[in-house]
Design an enzyme around this catalytic site. Structure first.
Site, PDB file in Angstrom:
ATOM      1  N   HIS A 172       0.819  -1.219   0.000  1.00 14.62           N
ATOM      2  CA  HIS A 172       0.000   0.000   0.000  1.00 14.62           C
ATOM      3  C   HIS A 172       0.852   1.268   0.000  1.00 14.62           C
ATOM      4  O   HIS A 172       0.478   2.264   0.623  1.00 14.62           O
ATOM      5  CB  HIS A 172      -0.940   0.009   1.207  1.00 14.62           C
TER       6      HIS A 172
ATOM      7  N   ASP B 209      -0.712  -4.665   6.127  1.00 19.44           N
ATOM      8  CA  ASP B 209      -1.728  -5.557   5.542  1.00 19.44           C
ATOM      9  C   ASP B 209      -1.452  -5.807   4.057  1.00 19.44           C
ATOM     10  O   ASP B 209      -0.752  -5.033   3.405  1.00 19.44           O
ATOM     11  CB  ASP B 209      -3.121  -4.939   5.694  1.00 19.44           C
ATOM     12  N   GLU B 210      -2.043  -6.868   3.578  1.00 17.34           N
ATOM     13  CA  GLU B 210      -2.088  -7.168   2.138  1.00 17.34           C
ATOM     14  C   GLU B 210      -0.729  -6.980   1.457  1.00 17.34           C
ATOM     15  O   GLU B 210      -0.611  -6.246   0.476  1.00 17.34           O
ATOM     16  CB  GLU B 210      -3.160  -6.294   1.460  1.00 17.34           C
ATOM     17  N   VAL B 211       0.259  -7.628   1.997  1.00 17.90           N
ATOM     18  CA  VAL B 211       1.604  -7.514   1.431  1.00 17.90           C
ATOM     19  C   VAL B 211       1.834  -8.683   0.471  1.00 17.90           C
ATOM     20  O   VAL B 211       1.957  -9.830   0.896  1.00 17.90           O
ATOM     21  CB  VAL B 211       2.663  -7.501   2.557  1.00 17.90           C
TER      22      VAL B 211
END
Lengths: 431, 431
Positions: free
Chosen positions: A168, A221-223
């Site tokens: 992100h 998050d969401e790596v």
């Protein structure tokens, strides 16, 4: 330890009634006692909500007096997240959101400032970073950010800032392309480069001078690390250290935590960090749940602290979640041990910005955020457990109309999808 | 004659440039000359829109100086109608709408206060009328209304109030059931009863003390007289006078006009009155078009004045009208005689309230109202006639973002249906 957030509020109202005493008289008086200035602010808010303008007598009245209210928040952390990367929200709009938060006694604005799409914040140490903003005017100066912190503080609201790393963060590279592993791998940030952590140190050092709140959100998050392996110099760096990309993800998060802790911040991370390598996180870490239920019980069982934002109930961009489900969400679900319960700081409703901009952010936040706010403020025994239609609904209608009356664009309560327009003419109190 | 609305504005800016002169310097100066205070207000608005905050130097700059702007509005009447009966709009919300109107140089707030569904305004002469409000708090006191007029005036905006008679007035009877022909005929108001006209006289006399603007709207649209014939005492009254219900409709409208004129108001009526008995209307009447195109040419050919609100282009609750059609609407279409052109006072965008309340009223008004505002303000030769994508679109994006920046919830420009949320992340300037 996090900063002391708990407030104690004692509100005693004795026989306040305008009607009996003529046009401009005050009969009786009101006393607010509080242990902290925040408690006093909450008491004034409660008092203001007891005041009703009588359109016949043109007096402001407190009905059914005398009142004696002893009150304190159930949870210390009652948050609302705003995402200003997917759409820039002007300072005036953030002020309006802060105003509205104070009306429902939310006390933490989690400012998700930066994301893949744009980097709106000025960072003096790395002045090219905000070249990643959408335009030259969709930006926050240091002064803007300080003003927001100050404006919030006066309303009893702390600002918890976030930089979300290593995923992100694509927008960072617009100003400093070296932060990207390569032109074809622009996310996650380059784990192999010292420059990456120099920039993070610069950002956090600059932000420390803006954000005095004790908690700082480091994302995590969401790596999706796939392209690290495909980028030769990153792959070489991994091989030299005998690290998998998952190891490198952990390495990155822990290193960012160290930088934040060195600046006297308590790190907050999204739950993937806990799910992936919870045992390695700094013991001071606050884990921020979002994926679903059942995370906080595991977090507190490990002795870490937790904030609940289960996306199925407290993600405000999920428009199909009815207010009843927002209301019945319970941060302590599945946690029976009282010592573990204390590790749940509270919860947070999240206003992600993909389809929320200035035009509709308030109508997407409200009135559902108020359902969560009651859950987070009121003692469990005071929260309606069943038959919400006859207990909570009228209260939520009333609060929505109060928001409207104060100029906040809260949406109708009873639309099936959040933020829909009213389906026809009618009173605010039944729509 | 209507009050003098036209303003003349002369704005001269000579070499204003912050960047050249250092952090806090003003280089050069700006002079605004105007014939009226309203012209000065418009000039200040233009000046403010020339000012750009430079996020790098942190100066406010006027770029491309020197400027020399000579400007005046094309039409004297540049209106926005707000309906506060289908949904009550709190005073704070009306203030926000007034603020936003001034940003686009609209200058008449047509306040459609009362309709079938609710009667929110206090009328001291007939204090039961506002019993027809949705609730005790969805009301405007006399003081509220005076405050709105004063707030608007300071921003160069006149408030044209409306009572819509004899149709669209069912809510009056909640306080005074005698205004209804019968319990089964609650609309139109009872034409046969002196009490009806006594109440109208009382209402208008009270409102005259609130609304100093020279025009007053008397409605007159959508009058379905069927049940007058079915109500024995009304039928008897008609028969005694050898009148049809259509005659009675005319009788009612003309009698209301007389009451308004006696109070030194110029009456405005919706176009049905003109379509039905235009030759009988008081010669001072301003006819308010709404049904479609081609009405104003007929109105001005008869020597009456006209306001254009063709619903196909300037009704903001028609969400399927794209901004291009709002922009290309032309109040003088079909009127070639210059003397007749002068009888078109201007136009008005109408924000009917069936599905617009506090939650979505601003995003429904803006940005499309700005397209109409440019049409009404700018001289015809300055208005883009073709290729709107390359001429107007960027300007409209910019203005929408300006509104957002000032805290106004203007919707994205490029959504097919008005007031839709943005479809994904992005800059304000391209959505």
């Amino acid at each position: 330890m996090p900063p002391k957030l708990l407030t104690h509020l004692l509100l005693a109202l004795v026989a306040v009634s305008g009607a009996a005493g003529g046009a401009n008289s005050i009969v009786g008086g009101a006393t607010i006692e509080a242990n902290t200035i925040y408690g006093a602010i909450r008491g004034l808010e409660t008092f203001s909500q007891l005041c009703v303008f009588n359109y016949d007598t043109k007096n402001v009245e407190v009905r059914y007096a005398p009142w004696y209210i002893q009150d304190e928040p159930r949870f210390a952390f009652r948050g609302l997240m705003l995402d200003t990367s997917r759409h820039y929200l002007p300072v005036d709009v953030i002020k309006q959101v802060i105003d509205s938060m104070s009306f429902s006694k939310l006390n933490v604005l989690h400012w998700h400032i930066i994301d893949e799409q744009s980097f709106p914040l000025e960072i003096p140490s790395y002045p090219n970073l905000w070249k990643g903003s959408y335009s030259k005017s969709e930006r926050y100066t240091v002064e803007d950010a300080r003003y927001i912190v100050s404006y919030a503080k006066k309303r009893g609201i702390h600002v918890m800032a976030e930089i979300d790393v290593p995923g992100h963060a694509e927008s960072w590279g617009n100003g400093y392309p070296k932060l990207w592993p390569s032109v074809s791998c622009t996310e996650p940030l380059d784990v192999s480069s010292n420059f990456t952590f120099e920039v993070i140190t610069g950002i956090l050092s600059d932000m420390r001078r803006i954000f005095p709140f004790g908690l700082f959100h480091l994302g995590g998050d969401e790596v999706y690390t796939g392209c690290w392996n495909l980028t030769p110099h990153v792959k070489q760096w991994l091989d030299e250290r005998n690290m998998t990309t998952k190891d490198a993800y952990k390495y990155f998060v822990l290193k960012a935590q160290e930088i934040a802790i060195d600046l006297n911040w308590i790190p907050v991370n999204w739950e993937e960090t806990f799910n992936s390598f919870g045992g390695s996180l700094n013991p001071r870490t606050v884990v921020h749940n979002w994926l679903g239920p059942g995370v906080c019980p595991k977090v507190v069982a490990k002795g870490l602290r937790c904030i609940m934002s289960n996306q199925g109930v407290w993600y405000l961009d999920h428009l199909d979640v009815p207010w009843e489900e927002v209301y019945t969400a319970e941060p302590l679900a599945g946690i029976n041990d009282s010592a573990q319960q204390k590790l749940v700081l509270g919860g947070e409703v999240c206003m992600w910005g993909e389809t929320a901009d200035t035009s509709d952010v308030q109508q997407t936040i409200w009135p559902r955020a108020a359902a969560a706010a009651e859950r987070m403020w009121s003692q469990l025994e005071a929260i309606s457990a069943q038959d919400l239609e006859t207990t909570v609904l009228a209260r939520l209608h009333y609060f929505r109309c109060l928001l409207n009356h104060r100029g906040i664009a809260a949406a109708p309560v009873t639309n099936f999808y959040a933020r829909r327009p009213p389906i026809g003419p009618g009173s605010c109190f039944v729509q």
